[in-house]
Design a protein around this motif. Sequence first.
Motif, PDB file in Angstrom:
ATOM      1  N   HIS A  17       0.838  -1.211   0.000  1.00  0.00           N
ATOM      2  CA  HIS A  17       0.000   0.000   0.000  1.00  0.00           C
ATOM      3  C   HIS A  17       0.869   1.257   0.000  1.00  0.00           C
ATOM      4  CE1 HIS A  17      -3.385   2.599   0.839  1.00  0.00           C
ATOM      5  NE2 HIS A  17      -2.760   3.055   1.918  1.00  0.00           N
ATOM      6  N   ALA A  18       1.900   1.275   0.839  1.00  0.00           N
ATOM      7  CA  ALA A  18       2.786   2.444   0.930  1.00  0.00           C
ATOM      8  C   ALA A  18       3.528   2.681  -0.377  1.00  0.00           C
ATOM      9  CB  ALA A  18       3.782   2.249   2.073  1.00  0.00           C
ATOM     10  N   GLU A  20       2.687   1.771  -3.401  1.00  0.00           N
ATOM     11  CA  GLU A  20       1.794   2.161  -4.490  1.00  0.00           C
ATOM     12  C   GLU A  20       1.190   3.544  -4.293  1.00  0.00           C
ATOM     13  OE1 GLU A  20      -0.768  -1.238  -5.215  1.00  0.00           O
ATOM     14  OE2 GLU A  20       0.807  -2.137  -6.464  1.00  0.00           O
ATOM     15  N   GLN A  21       1.444   4.189  -3.157  1.00  0.00           N
ATOM     16  CA  GLN A  21       1.040   5.579  -2.971  1.00  0.00           C
ATOM     17  C   GLN A  21       1.979   6.530  -3.703  1.00  0.00           C
ATOM     18  OE1 GLN A  21       0.667   6.255   1.275  1.00  0.00           O
ATOM     19  NE2 GLN A  21      -1.485   5.705   1.220  1.00  0.00           N
ATOM     20  N   VAL A  22       3.149   6.035  -4.097  1.00  0.00           N
ATOM     21  CA  VAL A  22       4.096   6.845  -4.858  1.00  0.00           C
ATOM     22  C   VAL A  22       3.610   6.887  -6.311  1.00  0.00           C
ATOM     23  CG1 VAL A  22       6.489   7.050  -5.652  1.00  0.00           C
ATOM     24  CG2 VAL A  22       6.005   6.246  -3.322  1.00  0.00           C
ATOM     25  N   ALA A  23       3.504   8.062  -6.867  1.00  0.00           N
ATOM     26  CA  ALA A  23       3.002   8.226  -8.237  1.00  0.00           C
ATOM     27  C   ALA A  23       3.834   7.422  -9.235  1.00  0.00           C
ATOM     28  CB  ALA A  23       3.025   9.704  -8.626  1.00  0.00           C
ATOM     29  N   ARG A  26       3.906   0.617  -9.335  1.00  0.00           N
ATOM     30  CA  ARG A  26       3.060  -0.563  -9.150  1.00  0.00           C
ATOM     31  C   ARG A  26       3.967  -1.657  -8.615  1.00  0.00           C
ATOM     32  NH1 ARG A  26       2.230  -4.366 -13.233  1.00  0.00           N
ATOM     33  NH2 ARG A  26       2.966  -2.794 -14.666  1.00  0.00           N
ATOM     34  N   VAL A  87       9.805   5.518  -2.781  1.00  0.00           N
ATOM     35  CA  VAL A  87       9.195   4.271  -2.289  1.00  0.00           C
ATOM     36  C   VAL A  87       9.778   3.931  -0.917  1.00  0.00           C
ATOM     37  CG1 VAL A  87       8.997   1.773  -2.662  1.00  0.00           C
ATOM     38  CG2 VAL A  87       8.594   3.357  -4.559  1.00  0.00           C
ATOM     39  N   SER A  90       8.253   6.237   1.704  1.00  0.00           N
ATOM     40  CA  SER A  90       6.849   5.926   1.949  1.00  0.00           C
ATOM     41  C   SER A  90       6.697   4.664   2.802  1.00  0.00           C
ATOM     42  CB  SER A  90       6.109   5.770   0.616  1.00  0.00           C
ATOM     43  OG  SER A  90       4.738   5.538   0.831  1.00  0.00           O
ATOM     44  N   LEU A  94       5.068   4.505   6.598  1.00  0.00           N
ATOM     45  CA  LEU A  94       3.736   3.918   6.797  1.00  0.00           C
ATOM     46  C   LEU A  94       3.759   2.601   7.563  1.00  0.00           C
ATOM     47  CD1 LEU A  94       0.899   4.846   6.171  1.00  0.00           C
ATOM     48  CD2 LEU A  94       0.947   3.432   4.119  1.00  0.00           C
TER      49      LEU A  94
END
Length: 115
Positions: A17-18, A20-23, A26, A87, A90, A94
Amino acid sequence: MIETVVSAPAVAAVAVHAAEQVAGVRVQPGVAGLVSSVVRAARQQIKGLQPAPVEGVRVRWSGTAAVLEVDVVISGQDQAAAVARAVQRSVRALVPELTGVEVESVLVTIVDVAW
């Protein structure tokens, strides 16, 4: 005394989840991750649970701290090293926030670039 144990799959799910919060990121499983994810998904389906995605993240323990390895596909629009650092930041922020587990290190491997 009350002891709380946070499992590796729970830590991995938060790390996915953390990341994939980075623009433009994937999380993408490697071959070993695919095999373990099929087994995990089958076990959870039998129990009637909706599994959180954990594919593409491996968790090892160094004492009580987690060592995380994250495999990602990134956008061809961004510099790879900058995305990998984002990444790492993040995930490092998180995972402890949502699980209480200390993160010793985050290794990011860019397995592909999507154009």
